[in-house]
Scaffold this active site. Structure first.
Site, PDB file in Angstrom:
ATOM      1  N   HIS A   1     109.083   8.362  94.547  1.00 54.07           N
ATOM      2  CA  HIS A   1     109.974   9.132  95.405  1.00 54.07           C
ATOM      3  C   HIS A   1     111.408   8.820  94.987  1.00 54.07           C
ATOM      4  O   HIS A   1     111.700   7.726  94.509  1.00 54.07           O
ATOM      5  CB  HIS A   1     109.736   8.778  96.871  1.00 54.07           C
TER       6      HIS A   1
ATOM      7  N   ASN B   1     109.336  13.549  96.735  1.00 53.14           N
ATOM      8  CA  ASN B   1     108.880  13.095  95.430  1.00 53.14           C
ATOM      9  C   ASN B   1     109.900  13.483  94.364  1.00 53.14           C
ATOM     10  O   ASN B   1     110.734  14.374  94.558  1.00 53.14           O
ATOM     11  CB  ASN B   1     107.557  13.779  95.073  1.00 53.14           C
TER      12      ASN B   1
ATOM     13  N   ARG C   1     100.254  18.956  98.589  1.00 52.30           N
ATOM     14  CA  ARG C   1      99.766  17.934  99.514  1.00 52.30           C
ATOM     15  C   ARG C   1     100.904  17.024  99.963  1.00 52.30           C
ATOM     16  O   ARG C   1     101.425  17.135 101.055  1.00 52.30           O
ATOM     17  CB  ARG C   1      98.634  17.129  98.844  1.00 52.30           C
ATOM     18  N   ASP C   2     101.342  16.130  99.105  1.00 55.22           N
ATOM     19  CA  ASP C   2     102.369  15.166  99.510  1.00 55.22           C
ATOM     20  C   ASP C   2     103.696  15.851  99.775  1.00 55.22           C
ATOM     21  O   ASP C   2     104.493  15.373 100.577  1.00 55.22           O
ATOM     22  CB  ASP C   2     102.524  14.090  98.429  1.00 55.22           C
TER      23      ASP C   2
ATOM     24  N   CYS D   1     106.304  10.680 103.366  1.00 60.35           N
ATOM     25  CA  CYS D   1     105.161  10.188 104.128  1.00 60.35           C
ATOM     26  C   CYS D   1     105.478  10.243 105.616  1.00 60.35           C
ATOM     27  O   CYS D   1     106.490   9.661 106.054  1.00 60.35           O
ATOM     28  CB  CYS D   1     104.830   8.752 103.717  1.00 60.35           C
TER      29      CYS D   1
ATOM     30  N   HIS E   1     103.510   7.160  91.046  1.00 65.16           N
ATOM     31  CA  HIS E   1     103.929   8.123  92.066  1.00 65.16           C
ATOM     32  C   HIS E   1     105.281   7.651  92.608  1.00 65.16           C
ATOM     33  O   HIS E   1     105.348   6.619  93.287  1.00 65.16           O
ATOM     34  CB  HIS E   1     102.877   8.158  93.183  1.00 65.16           C
TER      35      HIS E   1
END
Length: 294
Positions: free
Chosen positions: A202, A242, A11-12, A233, A200
């Protein structure tokens, strides 16, 4: 001591890549992650396909993922329309995002923070009634690309206003945090919520792994990561990938912290996504190798 690594690469990881990966390749990536021992996978997001075309096939991906005992799939939702898609798609969890600042909230999901908070309550109630686990993610919790510094008190206030979550995820969406920020933020949120903490990170400014260690020391029970270290993002300028699942797992394993993740298996998953994207992934373990190698 052990820690749960939540795999967010499908996903991300993929949502910020310029290449739109075919559904079959996404499913193969997810299969490889499951084979490597990942048990919570954020597989898709249910957002408007014009906004994030990389996630336009969310329902098809969910229809084809392997259903393995003990494996849970999460979908990211921003509003009730997203939840309406997520529930019949067969996700086990929903990750509901509330952005910490007004400007980024408008850019990311087209609504004010107050509207996002109100929406969270409705989404959480509906999701839990349907038997889905609910995560509240506070995005830009460490800093905003448009408004700058974000205080721990501001983030704690959002958490306090969002009842119905079963887990709190604090996201350094643009990778500006350092370990001291992690400790301050964890302490502030712990004052207003007893829920499990998830972080979460990065690695935009090369502090992501130090932040992960600080999060563990601050009581986190789960950390997000993406195989290959891909991600970012689409609505945050200069956001990069990430922290990488394989690099994080190596760090934790060498520190005596169990994850249930097989490093060789994650490297295989990273190779799959690297081939699908047609570019070198930023993770380091695949370049340097596992040590010791026996």
């Amino acid at each position: 001591m052990d820690i749960e690594i939540i795999e967010v690469g499908p996903r991300d990881g993929l949502q910020n890549e310029p290449v739109i990966v075919p559904t079959a390749a996404k499913v193969a990536y997810i299969r490889s992650l499951i084979a490597a021992g990942l048990r919570r996978v954020e597989a898709v997001s249910f957002v408007h396909p014009r906004r994030v075309p990389q996630m336009a096939d969310a329902e098809e991906v969910m229809a084809r993922v392997p259903r393995v005992p003990g494996v849970r799939y999460a979908g990211l939702v921003l509003n009730e329309r997203g939840l309406d898609r997520a529930m019949p798609a067969g996700v086990d969890e929903v990750n509901v995002v509330v952005v910490a600042t007004e400007t980024f909230s408008q850019r990311n999901q087209g609504m004010s923070v107050d509207d996002a908070v109100a929406g969270f309550g409705v989404i959480a109630a509906r999701a839990r009634e349907a038997g889905l686990r609910v995560t509240l993610t506070v995005a830009a919790a460490f800093g905003c690309p448009f408004e700058g510094e974000v205080t721990p008190d501001l983030v704690a206030g959002i958490v306090r206003r969002c009842p119905g979550a079963q887990e709190i995820a604090l996201a350094d969406t643009i990778g500006v945090g350092v370990p001291a920020d992690v400790r301050r933020l964890a302490a502030a949120v712990r004052e207003v919520s007893p829920l499990p903490l998830r972080f979460h990170f990065h690695n935009t400014r090369n502090t992501g792994y130090a932040n992960a260690v600080a999060a563990l020391e601050s009581g986190a029970v789960a950390l997000d990561a993406s195989a290959g270290g891909i991600g970012g993002c689409p609505f945050a300028p200069a956001a990069t990938g990430n922290i990488a699942t394989e690099d994080l797992a190596y760090l934790l394993h060498r520190s005596g912290i169990a994850t249930g993740v097989d490093l060789v298996g994650v490297l295989a998953a990273a190779e799959l996504v690297e081939a699908a994207l047609g570019t070198r992934v930023p993770a380091q373990l695949g370049r340097a190798g596992i040590w010791p190698d026996s």
